[in-house]
Design a protein around this motif. Structure first.
Motif, mmCIF file in Angstrom:
data_model
loop_
_atom_site.group_PDB
_atom_site.id
_atom_site.type_symbol
_atom_site.label_atom_id
_atom_site.label_comp_id
_atom_site.label_asym_id
_atom_site.label_seq_id
_atom_site.Cartn_x
_atom_site.Cartn_y
_atom_site.Cartn_z
ATOM 1 N N LEU A 150 1.115 -1.321 0.048
ATOM 2 C CA LEU A 150 -0.155 0.027 0.109
ATOM 3 C C LEU A 150 0.969 1.208 0.085
ATOM 4 C CD1 LEU A 150 -2.685 -0.861 2.648
ATOM 5 C CD2 LEU A 150 -2.948 -0.810 0.125
ATOM 6 N N PRO A 151 0.610 2.412 -0.267
ATOM 7 C CA PRO A 151 1.186 3.689 -0.451
ATOM 8 C C PRO A 151 1.285 4.080 1.067
ATOM 9 C CG PRO A 151 -1.222 3.999 -0.950
ATOM 10 C CD PRO A 151 -1.009 2.462 -0.955
ATOM 11 N N PRO A 152 2.503 4.773 1.205
ATOM 12 C CA PRO A 152 2.430 5.359 2.659
ATOM 13 C C PRO A 152 1.266 5.974 3.104
ATOM 14 C CG PRO A 152 4.533 5.814 1.239
ATOM 15 C CD PRO A 152 3.343 5.307 0.226
ATOM 16 N N PRO A 153 1.497 6.308 4.440
ATOM 17 C CA PRO A 153 0.167 6.894 4.926
ATOM 18 C C PRO A 153 0.262 8.521 5.002
ATOM 19 C CG PRO A 153 1.338 6.197 6.789
ATOM 20 C CD PRO A 153 2.109 5.454 5.618
ATOM 21 N N ALA A 191 -8.894 16.271 -3.456
ATOM 22 C CA ALA A 191 -8.724 14.928 -4.268
ATOM 23 C C ALA A 191 -7.864 14.122 -3.845
ATOM 24 C CB ALA A 191 -8.666 15.148 -5.793
ATOM 25 N N GLU A 192 -7.923 12.699 -3.910
ATOM 26 C CA GLU A 192 -7.216 11.843 -3.479
ATOM 27 C C GLU A 192 -7.433 10.334 -3.909
ATOM 28 O OE1 GLU A 192 -4.672 10.270 -1.741
ATOM 29 O OE2 GLU A 192 -3.535 12.113 -0.962
ATOM 30 N N ILE A 193 -6.341 9.332 -4.057
ATOM 31 C CA ILE A 193 -6.711 8.263 -4.408
ATOM 32 C C ILE A 193 -6.878 7.391 -3.243
ATOM 33 C CG2 ILE A 193 -5.755 8.597 -6.861
ATOM 34 C CD1 ILE A 193 -3.226 7.324 -6.051
ATOM 35 N N ASP A 194 -6.383 7.608 -2.177
ATOM 36 C CA ASP A 194 -6.351 6.698 -0.973
ATOM 37 C C ASP A 194 -7.694 6.950 0.037
ATOM 38 O OD1 ASP A 194 -5.952 5.559 1.717
ATOM 39 O OD2 ASP A 194 -3.764 6.389 1.565
ATOM 40 N N ALA A 195 -8.511 5.769 0.044
ATOM 41 C CA ALA A 195 -9.625 5.787 0.788
ATOM 42 C C ALA A 195 -9.410 6.393 2.326
ATOM 43 C CB ALA A 195 -10.378 4.483 0.843
ATOM 44 N N TYR A 196 -8.290 5.980 3.071
ATOM 45 C CA TYR A 196 -7.914 6.610 4.263
ATOM 46 C C TYR A 196 -7.910 7.998 4.155
ATOM 47 C CZ TYR A 196 -6.922 1.859 6.289
ATOM 48 O OH TYR A 196 -7.011 0.712 6.908
ATOM 49 N N ALA A 197 -7.243 8.763 3.065
ATOM 50 C CA ALA A 197 -6.991 9.977 3.035
ATOM 51 C C ALA A 197 -8.383 10.659 2.769
ATOM 52 C CB ALA A 197 -5.908 10.470 1.918
ATOM 53 N N VAL A 198 -9.258 10.207 2.158
ATOM 54 C CA VAL A 198 -10.496 10.661 1.899
ATOM 55 C C VAL A 198 -11.112 10.950 3.356
ATOM 56 C CG1 VAL A 198 -12.652 10.706 0.856
ATOM 57 C CG2 VAL A 198 -10.747 10.069 -0.635
ATOM 58 N N ALA A 199 -10.990 10.042 3.951
ATOM 59 C CA ALA A 199 -11.683 9.738 5.415
ATOM 60 C C ALA A 199 -11.114 10.914 6.264
ATOM 61 C CB ALA A 199 -11.620 8.445 6.071
#
Length: 227
Positions: free
Chosen positions: A59-62, A115-123
């Motif tokens: 997964l990408p870094p947090p 805009a983000e491609i990481d669902a954690y980022a959107v949250a």
């Protein structure tokens, strides 16, 4: 990657929100104490935890759990120059925690999209906007093949740290500028920013997380695309 907007299922969204609240702490951002974010202390430990939570490796870094130098510098600039965003539609692209978008909302932007491609980022964007009493629309979408989705202002905290990423983002930002958008980026001396295409607006000494950078302080410049 597609520009198609992806929608999080409510159960997954609630799981991600609970994960972020459990693994981070809400605290003021160094250099921009006007804003608080849900942030983690240990990048590597959190990265491993996200992979276990998702049940997959690679997964990408947090990015969403830290205030990166480029984003901090753009945030400081926006807070000090609210006229850049006031009354305008703003896109915070590769938004991470949503720090830059939160600053734009605090400064009176008409609307802000992160805009983000990481669902954690959107949250995380939603949680951080709520914590600061503003509205930022978090969108799980890759917009980089477009031209900024019609936004008056396109802000990017730190997108020139890898050659492949820079190769995608520069044409995107140039398309946004060509249709009349104001394009502002932050850069802590990354190798792949073509400085000759930008105009320096300000520079800041930004404290950074030791695990993520090669020094405790990064001289970080805020740039506008074009002359």
């Amino acid at each position: 990657m597609s520009s198609e907007l992806r929608t999080l299922q409510p159960r997954q969204r609630d799981t991600d929100l609970a994960f972020i609240l459990r693994e981070t702490e809400l605290k003021p951002v160094p250099s921009v104490p006007e804003i608080s974010l849900h942030m983690a202390e240990d990048a590597i430990a959190l990265w491993e935890t996200t992979e276990r939570a998702r049940g997959k490796a690679g997964l990408p870094p947090p990015f969403w759990a830290f205030a990166w130098a480029g984003g901090v510098a753009v945030t400081r600039y926006v807070l000090d120059h609210p006229e850049v965003v006031a009354g305008r539609t703003v896109l915070d692209v590769a938004a991470g925690s949503g720090l830059v978008g939160v600053a734009a909302a605090l400064c009176g932007a008409a609307s802000v999209r992160g805009a983000e491609i990481d669902a954690y980022a959107v949250a995380a964007i939603g949680l951080n906007a709520e914590a600061n009493g503003v509205r930022v629309e978090g969108a799980l979408v890759d917009l980089v093949d477009g031209d900024g989705d019609g936004a008056d202002v396109v802000l990017a905290g730190d997108v020139f740290y890898e050659r492949a990423m820079a190769a995608r983002f520069l044409p995107f930002l140039e398309r946004a500028a060509a249709r009349g958008a104001t394009v502002v980026v932050g850069d802590p001396g990354r190798a792949y920013l073509p400085r000759e295409r930008f105009t320096a607006l300000a520079a800041y000494e930004v404290p950074v997380v030791a695990d993520l950078e090669d020094t405790a302080i990064k001289t970080t410049t805020v740039w506008r695309l074009g002359a």
